[in-house]
Structures are given as C-alpha cells and as structure tokens.
Scaffold this motif. Sequence first.
Motif, PDB file in Angstrom:
ATOM      1  N   VAL A 173       0.859  -1.090  -0.034  1.00 43.67           N
ATOM      2  CA  VAL A 173      -0.176   0.093   0.091  1.00 43.67           C
ATOM      3  C   VAL A 173       0.827   1.226   0.174  1.00 43.67           C
ATOM      4  O   VAL A 173       1.667   1.493   0.713  1.00 43.67           O
ATOM      5  N   ILE A 174       0.574   2.201  -0.878  1.00 42.93           N
ATOM      6  CA  ILE A 174       1.427   3.299  -1.046  1.00 42.93           C
ATOM      7  C   ILE A 174       0.753   4.635  -1.083  1.00 42.93           C
ATOM      8  O   ILE A 174      -0.480   4.551  -1.613  1.00 42.93           O
ATOM      9  N   SER A 175       1.000   5.571  -0.202  1.00 42.78           N
ATOM     10  CA  SER A 175       0.590   6.944  -0.159  1.00 42.78           C
ATOM     11  C   SER A 175       1.357   8.098  -0.383  1.00 42.78           C
ATOM     12  O   SER A 175       2.534   8.148   0.006  1.00 42.78           O
ATOM     13  N   ALA A 176       0.913   9.047  -0.939  1.00 42.18           N
ATOM     14  CA  ALA A 176       2.038  10.258  -0.992  1.00 42.18           C
ATOM     15  C   ALA A 176       1.250  11.565  -0.403  1.00 42.18           C
ATOM     16  O   ALA A 176       0.086  11.648  -0.386  1.00 42.18           O
ATOM     17  N   SER A 177       2.213  12.450  -0.316  1.00 41.35           N
ATOM     18  CA  SER A 177       1.755  13.591   0.395  1.00 41.35           C
ATOM     19  C   SER A 177       2.885  14.605  -0.255  1.00 41.35           C
ATOM     20  O   SER A 177       4.012  14.437  -0.753  1.00 41.35           O
ATOM     21  N   LEU A 178       2.399  16.053  -0.282  1.00 48.68           N
ATOM     22  CA  LEU A 178       3.206  17.091  -0.975  1.00 48.68           C
ATOM     23  C   LEU A 178       3.623  18.026   0.125  1.00 48.68           C
ATOM     24  O   LEU A 178       2.630  18.651   0.766  1.00 48.68           O
ATOM     25  N   ASP A 179       4.728  18.649   0.323  1.00 43.29           N
ATOM     26  CA  ASP A 179       5.175  19.758   1.229  1.00 43.29           C
ATOM     27  C   ASP A 179       5.069  20.918   0.378  1.00 43.29           C
ATOM     28  O   ASP A 179       5.672  21.015  -0.729  1.00 43.29           O
ATOM     29  N   MET A 180       4.098  21.811   0.689  1.00 43.24           N
ATOM     30  CA  MET A 180       3.806  23.021   0.129  1.00 43.24           C
ATOM     31  C   MET A 180       3.817  24.228   0.943  1.00 43.24           C
ATOM     32  O   MET A 180       3.676  24.223   1.938  1.00 43.24           O
ATOM     33  N   ARG A 181       4.193  25.428   0.414  1.00 47.16           N
ATOM     34  CA  ARG A 181       4.456  26.745   1.299  1.00 47.16           C
ATOM     35  C   ARG A 181       4.209  27.825   0.234  1.00 47.16           C
ATOM     36  O   ARG A 181       4.211  27.701  -1.005  1.00 47.16           O
ATOM     37  N   TYR A 182       4.039  29.194   0.854  1.00 47.68           N
ATOM     38  CA  TYR A 182       3.900  30.159   0.072  1.00 47.68           C
ATOM     39  C   TYR A 182       5.396  30.465  -0.196  1.00 47.68           C
ATOM     40  O   TYR A 182       6.456  30.281   0.472  1.00 47.68           O
ATOM     41  N   VAL A 183       5.665  31.095  -1.490  1.00 48.82           N
ATOM     42  CA  VAL A 183       7.054  31.226  -1.697  1.00 48.82           C
ATOM     43  C   VAL A 183       7.529  32.558  -0.925  1.00 48.82           C
ATOM     44  O   VAL A 183       6.895  33.483  -0.734  1.00 48.82           O
ATOM     45  N   GLY A 184       8.641  32.208  -0.259  1.00 50.26           N
ATOM     46  CA  GLY A 184       9.353  32.786   0.692  1.00 50.26           C
ATOM     47  C   GLY A 184       9.369  32.593   2.264  1.00 50.26           C
ATOM     48  O   GLY A 184       9.780  32.963   3.085  1.00 50.26           O
ATOM     49  N   GLN A 185       8.182  31.526   2.476  1.00 45.39           N
ATOM     50  CA  GLN A 185       7.882  31.309   3.550  1.00 45.39           C
ATOM     51  C   GLN A 185       9.218  30.084   3.959  1.00 45.39           C
ATOM     52  O   GLN A 185       9.870  29.390   3.041  1.00 45.39           O
ATOM     53  N   ASN A 186       9.334  30.008   5.391  1.00 42.35           N
ATOM     54  CA  ASN A 186      10.208  29.126   5.685  1.00 42.35           C
ATOM     55  C   ASN A 186       9.812  27.416   6.027  1.00 42.35           C
ATOM     56  O   ASN A 186      10.616  26.703   6.189  1.00 42.35           O
ATOM     57  N   TYR A 187       8.500  27.378   6.335  1.00 45.03           N
ATOM     58  CA  TYR A 187       8.172  26.095   6.896  1.00 45.03           C
ATOM     59  C   TYR A 187       7.114  25.598   5.615  1.00 45.03           C
ATOM     60  O   TYR A 187       6.262  26.563   5.163  1.00 45.03           O
ATOM     61  N   GLU A 188       6.749  24.487   5.714  1.00 42.55           N
ATOM     62  CA  GLU A 188       5.681  23.807   4.732  1.00 42.55           C
ATOM     63  C   GLU A 188       4.527  23.258   5.522  1.00 42.55           C
ATOM     64  O   GLU A 188       4.631  22.769   6.503  1.00 42.55           O
ATOM     65  N   LEU A 189       3.461  23.001   4.750  1.00 37.34           N
ATOM     66  CA  LEU A 189       2.341  22.141   5.276  1.00 37.34           C
ATOM     67  C   LEU A 189       2.238  21.082   4.194  1.00 37.34           C
ATOM     68  O   LEU A 189       2.336  20.966   3.315  1.00 37.34           O
ATOM     69  N   SER A 190       1.865  19.819   5.024  1.00 38.03           N
ATOM     70  CA  SER A 190       1.663  18.698   4.109  1.00 38.03           C
ATOM     71  C   SER A 190       0.317  18.444   3.540  1.00 38.03           C
ATOM     72  O   SER A 190      -0.547  18.495   4.440  1.00 38.03           O
ATOM     73  N   ILE A 191       0.280  18.231   2.360  1.00 38.57           N
ATOM     74  CA  ILE A 191      -0.935  18.033   1.641  1.00 38.57           C
ATOM     75  C   ILE A 191      -1.031  16.665   1.148  1.00 38.57           C
ATOM     76  O   ILE A 191      -0.380  16.391   0.227  1.00 38.57           O
ATOM     77  N   PRO A 192      -2.201  15.685   1.810  1.00 38.99           N
ATOM     78  CA  PRO A 192      -2.038  14.343   1.254  1.00 38.99           C
ATOM     79  C   PRO A 192      -2.638  14.425  -0.153  1.00 38.99           C
ATOM     80  O   PRO A 192      -3.583  15.197  -0.591  1.00 38.99           O
ATOM     81  N   LEU A 193      -2.645  13.310  -0.702  1.00 35.62           N
ATOM     82  CA  LEU A 193      -3.228  13.191  -2.064  1.00 35.62           C
ATOM     83  C   LEU A 193      -4.382  12.348  -1.947  1.00 35.62           C
ATOM     84  O   LEU A 193      -4.322  11.364  -1.176  1.00 35.62           O
ATOM     85  N   ASP A 194      -5.376  12.532  -3.015  1.00 36.40           N
ATOM     86  CA  ASP A 194      -6.441  11.565  -2.822  1.00 36.40           C
ATOM     87  C   ASP A 194      -6.303  10.207  -3.162  1.00 36.40           C
ATOM     88  O   ASP A 194      -5.198   9.915  -4.171  1.00 36.40           O
ATOM     89  N   ASP A 195      -6.901   9.057  -2.788  1.00 33.75           N
ATOM     90  CA  ASP A 195      -6.680   7.766  -3.004  1.00 33.75           C
ATOM     91  C   ASP A 195      -4.945   7.627  -2.476  1.00 33.75           C
ATOM     92  O   ASP A 195      -4.660   6.570  -3.160  1.00 33.75           O
ATOM     93  N   GLY A 196      -4.458   8.426  -1.697  1.00 39.71           N
ATOM     94  CA  GLY A 196      -3.029   7.853  -1.425  1.00 39.71           C
ATOM     95  C   GLY A 196      -2.029   8.356  -2.631  1.00 39.71           C
ATOM     96  O   GLY A 196      -1.025   8.635  -2.548  1.00 39.71           O
ATOM     97  N   MET A 197      -2.474   8.323  -4.028  1.00 38.51           N
ATOM     98  CA  MET A 197      -1.459   8.706  -5.137  1.00 38.51           C
ATOM     99  C   MET A 197      -1.929   9.393  -5.931  1.00 38.51           C
ATOM    100  O   MET A 197      -1.265   9.727  -7.049  1.00 38.51           O
ATOM    101  N   THR A 198      -3.255   9.806  -6.291  1.00 35.00           N
ATOM    102  CA  THR A 198      -3.992  10.732  -7.329  1.00 35.00           C
ATOM    103  C   THR A 198      -3.377  12.132  -7.263  1.00 35.00           C
ATOM    104  O   THR A 198      -3.785  12.914  -6.411  1.00 35.00           O
ATOM    105  N   LEU A 199      -2.383  12.574  -8.346  1.00 35.17           N
ATOM    106  CA  LEU A 199      -2.261  14.071  -8.389  1.00 35.17           C
ATOM    107  C   LEU A 199      -3.338  14.684  -8.839  1.00 35.17           C
ATOM    108  O   LEU A 199      -3.565  14.766  -9.817  1.00 35.17           O
ATOM    109  N   LEU A 200      -3.671  15.696  -8.121  1.00 35.38           N
ATOM    110  CA  LEU A 200      -4.592  16.859  -8.408  1.00 35.38           C
ATOM    111  C   LEU A 200      -4.409  17.797  -9.358  1.00 35.38           C
ATOM    112  O   LEU A 200      -2.977  17.800  -9.647  1.00 35.38           O
ATOM    113  N   ALA A 201      -5.249  18.532  -9.880  1.00 35.41           N
ATOM    114  CA  ALA A 201      -4.929  19.562 -10.701  1.00 35.41           C
ATOM    115  C   ALA A 201      -4.597  20.651  -9.959  1.00 35.41           C
ATOM    116  O   ALA A 201      -4.535  20.800  -8.871  1.00 35.41           O
ATOM    117  N   ALA A 202      -3.665  21.699 -10.622  1.00 36.82           N
ATOM    118  CA  ALA A 202      -3.088  22.571  -9.923  1.00 36.82           C
ATOM    119  C   ALA A 202      -4.037  23.608  -9.261  1.00 36.82           C
ATOM    120  O   ALA A 202      -3.773  23.989  -8.032  1.00 36.82           O
TER     121      ALA A 202
END
Length: 673
Positions: A526-555
């Motif tokens: 079983v595989i699941s993925a998440s993306l670390d995202m932030r505002y450009v210039g920020q120093n810390y990220e928030l983790s955003i999980p992908l749907d169904d563990g692996m489905t990359l959403l539209a921008a």
Amino acid sequence: MSWTVGVDVGGTFTDFYVVNGATQEVIVHKRPSTPEDPSRAILAGLAEVAESSGVETGAIVRLAHGTTVATNALIERSGGKVAMITTRGFRDLLEIGRQVRPKIYDLKADAPAPVVPRQRRFEIAERIGPRGEVVTALSDAEIETVVAAVAGSGADCCAVCLLFAFLNPEHERKIGAALRARLPNLHVSLSSDVQPEFREYERFSTTVLNAYLQPKVTRYMARLRETLESHATGVAIGISQSAGGLMAVERAGRLPIRTALSGPAAGVVGAVAVAARSGEGNLITLDIGGTSTDVCLIEDGAAAMTYGRDIADFPVRLPSIDINTVGAGGGSIAHVGRDGLMKVGPESAGAVPGPACYGRGGALPTVSDANAFLGRLPATLVGGGMTLDRQAAERAIAPLAARLGLPLAETALGIIRICVSNMVRAIRAISVERGYDPRNFTLMPFGGAGGLHAADVAEELAIRRILVPLSPGILCAEGVAMSDIQESFVATCRVELGDDLSPIGAAIAGLSNQARRWSDGAAGLVISASLDMRYVGQNYELSIPLDDGMTLLAANELRERYLATHSSKYGHADAAAAIEFVNVRLKAHLPQAHGVAPRLRRQDAGSARSTASAWFRAAAPDATLIVDRGTLEPGAVLQGPAIITQFDSTTVVPPNWSARVDEALNIIMEHQP
C-alpha cells in the motif's frame, strides 16, 4: 500454534503482548526493565510467559520490539566515537546551526555541543550545485586523504554530509565506498541515504546522530537477534519506528535514528486500532508512564505527523508521529522550589529505587506515593507481583507536608493537581494552540498510570468522554504487535505551483519505484503520497495528502487544498500569493493480517467487589467501590467513586463520573453534570 509477541521496553517496566495468530487469544505480561541491557528483560519475560501461560518460545514466529536504546544513548551521550566528512568550508555548520537560542529569555543558555568534536570534522574539496550539477569534481586523491584522516582519528563511525547530496548523491557514494573498503569495521552513514532532503543543517545533524548511534544500536540488535534465534529459530524481528511502523532488525542497525521515538509511536498505533473497535476516531491520547507523559491528537483515525523535531536537544529531520512529551509520570518527584512553591517533576525516581511505596529504598515523595496514600492505588500491582507500602508513602510525603504547613491529604492532592496541570499544558499545546477544541475529542488514557489521572485531566479540559482500553498498561506493546512493516521515502522537488506538474509526477513515479524495490515484490503493498507546500518565501511547509493516496490533483485543486489547510492551521490564507512545492513524500507499508478482534486470556479475578476509603477532596475520604476489571462484562455500569483494578493498570472513576463496559470490552467513562 504460532504466536506474535509485541515488546515495549520502558524506563520502569517491560511490557509483553502475546497474540495467537490463529485464535487471536491474547496474553499480557509485565516485568521490571533492565536498563543496563534491555534484552535481558525481554528474554526473562518470554521465559516467564512460557512458564505461566504455556507459550513456548519456539512457537514464536514474529517479535515486534519498541526500543529506547537510541533515545537513551542520545540522552546519556553514550554513542560511538564519530567523525564527519563535509564539503570544504562547512566544517562548522553543526555549531553555527540556525543561530537560535535554545531558551529565548536565557542569555547564558547554550545549545549542546555537537556529538562530533571539531578535530574529527574533515573537509573535502568537492561541490554539487543547487540543481544537482557538479561544480567541483571529486578527485581520488581527495578521497584518499580524507579516508586516511578518518582512519587516523580513531573513529568507529563516520557521517558523510555534502552540500546538495540530496539532489546528486554521487560524491557521497564514492566517499562511502572508499571508507568501507579501507575501514570495513567502520559504521558509515550517508546523508543521501539517511534523509535525502532540503535544509543542510537538519540533514547534517540527523546524519551525524545516526552515525553516532550506529555502534551501540547495531551491537544491541545483533545481540538481541542472536539470543532470540537461539530460543526461537527463524523468528522474524521487527523494530518499531518513530513514524509508527516496523522495520527489519538489520535496517534498524543502519538507521537507528528512526527508532528514537518508537515506544510512544507504538502506543498511538495501538490507540487508533483499539478505539476503532468502539467507533471512536477523534482522540487525544494520554500515555502516562513512570517518568513522562506522551500526548497525541488523532483526527478521523489518523495521527498527526511531523517531519522535524528535537531529540535530546538535537534537531532531527525524519517523519514521526507528532507526540508531545512532558516530564510528569508516576515516578515524578515532588519538591519545594526556590520560590517556596511545590513543584512536581521533571526529576523522576525511575525504576531504581523508584517511589517510596515500591519498597525498594526510595525516600522522596512521588506521584505514585501520593496516589498510594490517597487510597487510589490497590495494595498490589502487576497481578500481585508488587506489593505497595502505604506507610512508606506517608513517610515520604510527611516532610514535604511539614515544610508546606499542610495536612498530609491536602499535600498529596496538591501533588496530583500539579502533575495533572503539567499534563493539561501538554495537551493544550497539541490542541488549543493548533486550533482544535479538546471538548470535541475523546480522551484515551493508557500506560501504567493513565487511568489514574484521566478524569482529572478531562475535567480541566472540559472533556466529557473517556475511553479506557482493555489493556491500558500494555497498549504500547499491543501497538508494536499490530504495526505494519513500513518505509518512508522523500524527494526534494522545489517548483512553483503552476499548470506544469510534470516534475511532481516524475518525483512520485520515482519514489513509487523505490517503494516497489523495497517491498521486493511482496503482495499487498500500500502506497500513499503527500506534498510539502508553502508560500514562496515562507520557511516552513504544510503537508497536503493526495486523494486515494496517489492521485495527483490539478493545480487549482492543489491550490484550494493548500489554502484551506493554511487557513485551518493559521487562521488566514492569501489566495493571491504564489505557492511552491518543496518535497514529495511517500509512505509504503505491508499490512499485517489481524483477523478477528483479540480475545484476552482471563487472569484470575480478585474478589468481586469491596469498599475502601479514598481521597478525592481534602475535607474527608469517600467510601469507594473497588472492582476487579475481570469481573466486568459488556453492559456493566458503575457510578463513581470507584476504582477498577487489573493486572496492568488502575482506573479511577471519581464522584460525578460513570463507567460503562462496551461490546469491545473498552470502558467508556462519562462526566455526570
């Protein structure tokens, strides 16, 4: 008959959760820990289980182990003699750090000295650029020189930490190969293997600590495996990780830093599974042991994760369950501070000599002594294996009461209140301070002392519902036994959020291939993925999980999800600001088959019910019902005040609280207005 054993080694007790793979029959056991060699308590406990329950060690097919060896080595600074190789000009990075004071209002407090002294930090002429390109090539002559320097330093472990090695590990791998060829007994850690992730200071620190721990942890793992296999041939050994899963014993020796918070993480894994049987998904866990209390917030059946934290005052960058720890437990010592006020903890009586009521030579008043004096603890613990001395508890508390000018009962109640306030502060840090209302969660106490203080903690937070698991004192061991084989992967991919998400898709595909190679074709991956995202210039990220563990959403969907997460966490979001990706994370695990709900083998129950005096208020003690939990069937209801005793823990039901046993054999406590 095949058995799986979960073992959790704590500072005071070593806990065993033994489950039959076919029938799901469960046996629990507890014995004193052996801090000088934790494997001794494990082997002794297995022998005691075999003698008392007939579970032969030869029938054990899987042993899952939560260990504190790495944590203790960091706290005690008892790791190996470590060297470090780094890019020329970055020898002092570990000491420069982030230039942040450890205590913002203490101008004299200093960060701990690095575990690798300056004379064993060696520079090498090479350079990888910020896009992974080779700026300065690494020559064989440079490699020979630095390897000779490491050999001459007498180090038994070495960390290789080069700039931008997380983008291009070629240079690190060449140095690592040369070290292993010249010094076959040297433990080598490459930052590109330990945590190939953006931010050089945290990556360097994590890799150095991993190398520092390798000699001690590898020896322990080898000794444990050899000893277990001599009694249970072919037993599969899994080591608990800070992220909540298990890894092979060999991998634990290579990546010991991943085990540094494994015990508390296993308790959260067990809490999620046990609460699900009662239909509970939103929890605040309260794991109270002898020296500390660990708390964690669980939302919709998933524990919060963190990717950076301090362990023994050192920064570590690794995935781990987000657990907040405070120095408040059964062994916490009560004393009068310099301001003339009573304090409780963080100093602890530990396993030896322990609280005064244990009768092992302890003389200082502790939280356990307060509970014993107040009548909240039974006369015996651990199924009769330990007898408490209430008079010794009274003698320990008396000097403190005299100094404060308070009666004994009021002093003991004060010890409990102060200890509870420390626990409440830890829970507020993971709930109120992060935008969560604790009143919307169920409190789940476990550990040896969780049930003793759960109602007091709940009342302070206005939580009206408590779930006490069937075996609260063994839940960490149960969580270890229930954990899946798990591995985490990460790739740094710094690109701005826009219409072209192909770099992110490529990173996910690359990590997925790594996960499949790791699983070696095992079924059920079983595989699941998440993306670390932030505002450009920020120093810390928030983790955003992908749907169904692996489905990359539209921008646009990723943008909306990030904005919603940012608003939830910080109370605001800027819809017009540019957003970027920093890391792609992937978790792979192989689920274990658990079958039907476990069925605990009954211990010999004590007398059905009795009455004793227990203090809940300073004015006078209350007549309190004493019940053995083994006599309570589903549907049983108790009105407080009551004390529920069992082999591994004690649960206090104060006045104005009720307790009900549900169909999963968990106790549901509710506050009565």
